[in-house]
Design an enzyme around this catalytic site. Structure first.
Site, PDB file in Angstrom:
ATOM      1  N   SER A  29      40.549  46.589  29.338  1.00 41.50           N
ATOM      2  CA  SER A  29      39.090  46.660  29.345  1.00 41.50           C
ATOM      3  C   SER A  29      38.560  47.351  28.097  1.00 41.50           C
ATOM      4  O   SER A  29      37.572  46.919  27.495  1.00 41.50           O
ATOM      5  CB  SER A  29      38.607  47.393  30.597  1.00 41.50           C
ATOM      6  OG  SER A  29      38.989  46.706  31.762  1.00 41.50           O
ATOM      7  N   ARG A 135      35.584  29.720  37.557  1.00 46.27           N
ATOM      8  CA  ARG A 135      35.069  31.086  37.586  1.00 46.27           C
ATOM      9  C   ARG A 135      33.614  31.100  37.108  1.00 46.27           C
ATOM     10  O   ARG A 135      33.243  30.382  36.167  1.00 46.27           O
ATOM     11  CB  ARG A 135      35.940  32.001  36.721  1.00 46.27           C
ATOM     12  CG  ARG A 135      37.376  32.046  37.218  1.00 46.27           C
ATOM     13  CD  ARG A 135      38.220  33.013  36.446  1.00 46.27           C
ATOM     14  NE  ARG A 135      37.808  34.396  36.658  1.00 46.27           N
ATOM     15  CZ  ARG A 135      38.375  35.441  36.061  1.00 46.27           C
ATOM     16  NH1 ARG A 135      39.364  35.245  35.203  1.00 46.27           N
ATOM     17  NH2 ARG A 135      37.959  36.668  36.310  1.00 46.27           N
ATOM     18  N   GLU A 329      39.445  45.727  41.303  1.00 43.97           N
ATOM     19  CA  GLU A 329      40.703  45.275  40.709  1.00 43.97           C
ATOM     20  C   GLU A 329      41.912  46.009  41.293  1.00 43.97           C
ATOM     21  O   GLU A 329      43.053  45.556  41.151  1.00 43.97           O
ATOM     22  CB  GLU A 329      40.674  45.453  39.196  1.00 43.97           C
ATOM     23  CG  GLU A 329      40.602  46.902  38.742  1.00 43.97           C
ATOM     24  CD  GLU A 329      40.308  47.004  37.248  1.00 43.97           C
ATOM     25  OE1 GLU A 329      40.968  47.821  36.595  1.00 43.97           O
ATOM     26  OE2 GLU A 329      39.427  46.279  36.751  1.00 43.97           O
TER      27      GLU A 329
END
Length: 443
Positions: A29, A135, A329
């Site tokens: 990230s 997605r 997550e």
């Protein structure tokens, strides 16, 4: 002797408590946000100890396709496979096309780079893996159009698509429903300093998952010199503002990926052992930092020192009732641990996981139950009632976190075979070797 399918990885079973130190590669990230900000900066910058994985490589390749220079170096004094000796020098340039960007199945790439492409001169086509077509991307597409961009997605609201870059984007005020992904907001905020009018963004949905990732985006923007106003600053719920400005080139060292530390910490919890993750930051916006509290509630104990974070298992694993909306997550790994606990668990607030690399709620339910478990899918999560598990194939659906969840279960259950463990390369290269090293074995 039963033959093992070549695509099935026999998950090692732990015969003793795990005692190990595990150096985790850099945060995906942070790496991918840092690459975007460095590419949009007014001067070159350095990114040290970045994550080298499929997702970060796709981000770097996409930026290179737009004209950005990214030079990779490895320190001659470091031979570590964890990337601690690596650095990337990012050299901003005039963004241009025509170009084609392969997003793979990386949410950050498919969502963060279309706003960057609107600043390029030329046509930029985005394509990816078959799952990437499923997605959601409508929040980014619709917002960019409202801000003045020309995009052709043939009305799908998803990939593939083409951005007709005009070399600049007017920017201004826009509304976005980011209920299905906080990345919609991060994607727009990251490029906003380069919009002519900056950006005023209002989230209109009922829920907003993964808030820590938005906080990470804001913190990194500010560190690069951007002026950002958040809902906490203004008192206006769900409104972010970014002023137009130049971005600074930085010399940034990437934190370890705390979410990728999860399976190793889980190993200590499940086996009653001890695992230390070096360089765990004292303060961070990474969602994985929540593991300290979560795994403590599930029976472990954590200690953060100058050496890193050490999790010690007690020999007991407890169920948990928890809202994971901000740290979705982590759900696959927590579900794996919960399946081995001594009491039921309820994982809530993660309906958005149905739109991740795979439908994670359906996948976890099917695979854990396939090993003899008792998992029920709810409207927004999972209810897990522990039962004795048995061996079998744990399918991963090309999802890296499903693969590591299967490995965690395999520690306590003999005969678990993880299908396509190589999918862990998406964010955690060489996972099988790291897992074997933790257990004191050879890969």
């Amino acid at each position: 002797m039963t033959a093992v399918h070549p695509d099935h990885w026999p998950a090692p079973t732990a015969s003793d408590p795990v005692e190990a130190g595990v150096t985790v590669p850099g945060s995906k990230s942070v790496t991918n946000r840092a690459l975007v900000l460095a590419a949009l900066a007014s001067e070159p910058g350095w990114l040290r100890r970045p994550l080298r994985s499929r997702d970060s490589s796709l981000m770097a390749q996409g930026l290179r396709a737009l004209g950005v220079g990214i030079e990779e170096t490895v320190s001659s004094s470091s031979s570590a496979a964890d990337g601690t000796g690596e650095a990337w020098r990012v050299i901003p340039a005039g963004l241009h096309g025509p170009a084609t960007v392969d997003v793979g199945n990386a949410g950050t790439v498919m969502r963060f780079l279309p706003p960057v492409a609107t600043l390029a001169a030329g046509d930029i086509r985005f394509d990816g893996d078959p799952r990437s077509y499923e997605r959601p991307l409508h929040g980014v597409i619709d917002a960019l159009r409202a801000l003045g961009a020309r995009i052709d997605d043939e009305g799908r609201g998803s990939l593939p698509l083409t951005v007709y870059g005009g070399g600049a984007l007017e920017g201004g005020t826009v509304e976005v429903d980011a209920s299905s992904s906080s990345q919609f907001i991060s994607a727009l905020l990251l490029s906003a300093p380069r919009f002519n009018q900056g950006l005023e963004l209002r989230h209109t949905g009922r829920t907003l998952p993964s808030l820590p990732h938005i906080r990470m985006t804001v913190d990194m923007l500010r560190a690069a010199g951007a002026q950002v106003t958040t809902p906490e600053d203004s008192g206006e719920p769900n409104v972010w503002r970014v002023a137009p400005s130049a971005l600074l080139g930085r010399d940034l060292t990437v934190e370890p990926d705390l979410s990728n530390a999860q399976p190793f910490l889980a190993a200590a919890l499940i086996t009653g052992g001890r695992v230390t993750i070096p360089d765990w930051p004292e303060h961070t916006t990474q969602p994985g930092d929540a593991l300290r509290e979560i795994f403590t509630a599930m029976g472990g104990s954590c200690e953060l020192t100058h050496k890193g974070l050490t999790l010690t298992g007690t020999g007991a694993v407890h169920g948990i009732d928890i809202d994971l909306s901000e740290v979705g997550e982590l759900t696959p790994g927590i579900a794996a641990v919960a399946a081995l606990a001594d009491s039921p668990s309820t994982l809530r607030g993660v309906a958005h996981l149905r739109l991740h690399e795979t439908d994670r709620l359906a996948a976890l339910t099917k695979e854990i139950n396939g090993l003899g478990g008792d998992v029920t899918e709810t409207a927004d999560g999972l209810h897990i009632r522990p039962r004795p598990l048995h061996g079998g194939v744990f399918h991963t659906y090309d999802d890296h976190r499903m693969a590591t969840a299967g490995a965690v279960i395999g520690l306590a259950v003999e005969g678990v075979e993880v299908e396509n463990v190589a999918t862990t390369a998406k964010t955690l290269p060489d996972f099988p070797a790291m897992w074997a090293a933790m257990l004191g074995e050879r890969a």
